[in-house]
Motif scaffolding. Sequence first.
Motif, short mmCIF file in Angstrom:
data_model
loop_
_atom_site.label_atom_id
_atom_site.label_comp_id
_atom_site.label_asym_id
_atom_site.label_seq_id
_atom_site.Cartn_x
_atom_site.Cartn_y
_atom_site.Cartn_z
N LYS A 1 0.84 -1.18 0.00
CA LYS A 1 0.00 0.00 0.00
C LYS A 1 0.88 1.24 0.00
N GLN A 2 1.94 1.16 0.75
CA GLN A 2 2.86 2.27 0.87
C GLN A 2 3.53 2.57 -0.46
N SER A 3 3.89 1.55 -1.18
CA SER A 3 4.71 1.79 -2.37
C SER A 3 3.87 1.97 -3.63
N SER B 1 -4.63 12.99 7.55
CA SER B 1 -3.57 12.51 8.45
C SER B 1 -3.60 11.00 8.44
N TYR B 2 -2.43 10.38 8.44
CA TYR B 2 -2.37 8.93 8.64
C TYR B 2 -2.62 8.63 10.11
N GLU B 3 -2.04 9.48 10.96
CA GLU B 3 -2.20 9.32 12.41
C GLU B 3 -2.73 10.63 12.95
N SER B 4 -3.56 10.53 13.99
CA SER B 4 -4.30 11.72 14.41
C SER B 4 -3.38 12.89 14.81
N LYS B 5 -2.19 12.56 15.29
CA LYS B 5 -1.35 13.64 15.82
C LYS B 5 -0.62 14.43 14.74
N ARG B 6 -0.55 13.88 13.54
CA ARG B 6 0.30 14.54 12.54
C ARG B 6 -0.45 14.72 11.22
N GLN B 7 -0.83 15.96 10.94
CA GLN B 7 -1.54 16.21 9.69
C GLN B 7 -0.55 16.23 8.53
N ILE B 8 -0.94 15.57 7.43
CA ILE B 8 -0.03 15.44 6.29
C ILE B 8 -0.45 16.37 5.14
N LEU B 9 -1.76 16.46 4.88
CA LEU B 9 -2.24 17.36 3.81
C LEU B 9 -3.14 18.43 4.42
N GLY C 1 7.53 18.22 -5.52
CA GLY C 1 7.77 18.71 -4.16
C GLY C 1 8.86 17.89 -3.53
N HIS C 2 9.40 18.41 -2.45
CA HIS C 2 10.48 17.71 -1.77
C HIS C 2 9.99 16.35 -1.27
N SER C 3 10.93 15.49 -0.96
CA SER C 3 10.61 14.18 -0.42
C SER C 3 9.81 14.37 0.88
N GLY C 4 8.70 13.66 0.99
CA GLY C 4 7.89 13.74 2.21
C GLY C 4 6.85 14.85 2.17
N SER C 5 6.75 15.57 1.05
CA SER C 5 5.80 16.69 0.99
C SER C 5 4.35 16.22 0.83
N GLY C 6 4.15 14.95 0.46
CA GLY C 6 2.78 14.42 0.39
C GLY C 6 2.34 14.01 -1.01
N LYS C 7 3.26 13.92 -1.95
CA LYS C 7 2.90 13.61 -3.35
C LYS C 7 2.21 12.25 -3.47
N SER C 8 2.87 11.21 -2.95
CA SER C 8 2.28 9.87 -3.09
C SER C 8 1.00 9.76 -2.31
N THR C 9 0.89 10.51 -1.23
CA THR C 9 -0.34 10.47 -0.44
C THR C 9 -1.53 10.88 -1.30
N LEU C 10 -1.34 11.86 -2.18
CA LEU C 10 -2.44 12.27 -3.07
C LEU C 10 -2.92 11.10 -3.92
N SER C 11 -1.96 10.33 -4.45
CA SER C 11 -2.38 9.22 -5.32
C SER C 11 -3.03 8.12 -4.49
N ARG C 12 -2.56 7.91 -3.26
CA ARG C 12 -3.20 6.88 -2.41
C ARG C 12 -4.64 7.27 -2.08
N LEU C 13 -4.87 8.57 -1.91
CA LEU C 13 -6.24 9.02 -1.60
C LEU C 13 -7.13 8.89 -2.83
N LEU D 1 13.79 15.68 -8.81
CA LEU D 1 13.02 16.74 -8.15
C LEU D 1 12.75 16.48 -6.68
N ALA D 2 12.89 15.25 -6.24
CA ALA D 2 12.37 14.91 -4.92
C ALA D 2 13.46 14.85 -3.85
N SER D 3 14.40 15.78 -3.92
CA SER D 3 15.42 15.78 -2.88
C SER D 3 14.79 16.22 -1.56
#
Length: 305
Positions: free
Chosen positions: A19-21, A62-70, A87-99, A297-299
């Motif tokens: 799911k992650q990848s 958010s994946y977890e309640s304490k940390r909002q991602i988008l 966007g930089h690594s960890g900025s939330g790009k793949s999260t958009l596609s997972r949603l 681009l994803a440094s």
Amino acid sequence: MIQLYIPLNFLGVIYREIKQSLADMERLFSLLDQNREVGDAPDARTLLTHGATVKFSHVDFSYESKRQILFDVDFTIAAGSTTAVVGHSGSGKSTLSRLLYRFYEVNGGAITIDGQDLRSLTQASLRHAIGIVPQDTVLFNDSIEYNIAYGRPGASKEEIVAAARAASIHDFIESLPDGYASLVGERGLKLSGGEKQRVAIARTLLKNPAILIFDEATSALDSKAEQAIQAELKEISRSRTTMVIAHRLSTVADADQILVLDHGRIVERGTHQALLAAEGLYAQMWERQQAKGDDDLASPAPAAA
Ligand code: ATP
């Protein structure tokens, strides 16, 4: 009991990793249908597409309640157009596609396709409409023909060959001693990153989805293979609504719209030329890469000041 528990637990681990990848999500859902976290609503309807306009409206996640991602992510991919997300690594790009694939439910706002909220749709019809070319395609230990046909079980040999031709992998397959019957995967022939991505492209062509998610490979392909993949991507994204998770400038330059994500927010949007003229984050990323001769681009994001 224990015997039953261990394999299910093990599948759960694989499920989370895949799911992650974004790799082979379609395969996984057929295997683990009962194990998914997001299910159909009792009155879920079949997605009906007419062009497939994708809209994210003020999405928080958010994946977890304490940390909002988008945060308040708001954009539209017009029917048949291509949007690249950078966007930089960890900025939330793949999260958009997972949603968009509805691996997770949004916490605020909504995602719609042609006006239909993903939450009101059957997962099967949603996933039928979306084709994914993942970064790293996992091949089945089976023939290359089977691996391509997986895009549409029941496809004829002619259709499989036509898809392989369109994905520029037919000549390579024909050059193998066993042709389309050649065994690939861990126990068969090892394919290069570019060849595996072409198998994924051929699968997607067979599936013929209205929406395409292309997760560009981060691992370096040689520049010739890279250019060829770009050309094939252009071909399959024609007349399909396409979201590209982009790691290279060469992919982005042609997109109808580029979204620049920074710590989960869209901070800039526009075409390549418009974003360069705006002299903001995108222009900085571009300049840095030009200076380094580096196309990635994803440094990682620079440390906060
Ligand atoms: P990259 O370019 O490195 O692939 P990305 O922009 O695609 O990065 P995402 O994978 O969308 O980034 O991740 C965004 C944030 O969400 C990251 O901080 C990541 O640690 C976090 N994250 C991702 N998956 C999970 C998860 N399953 N549980 C908790 N946090 C997660």
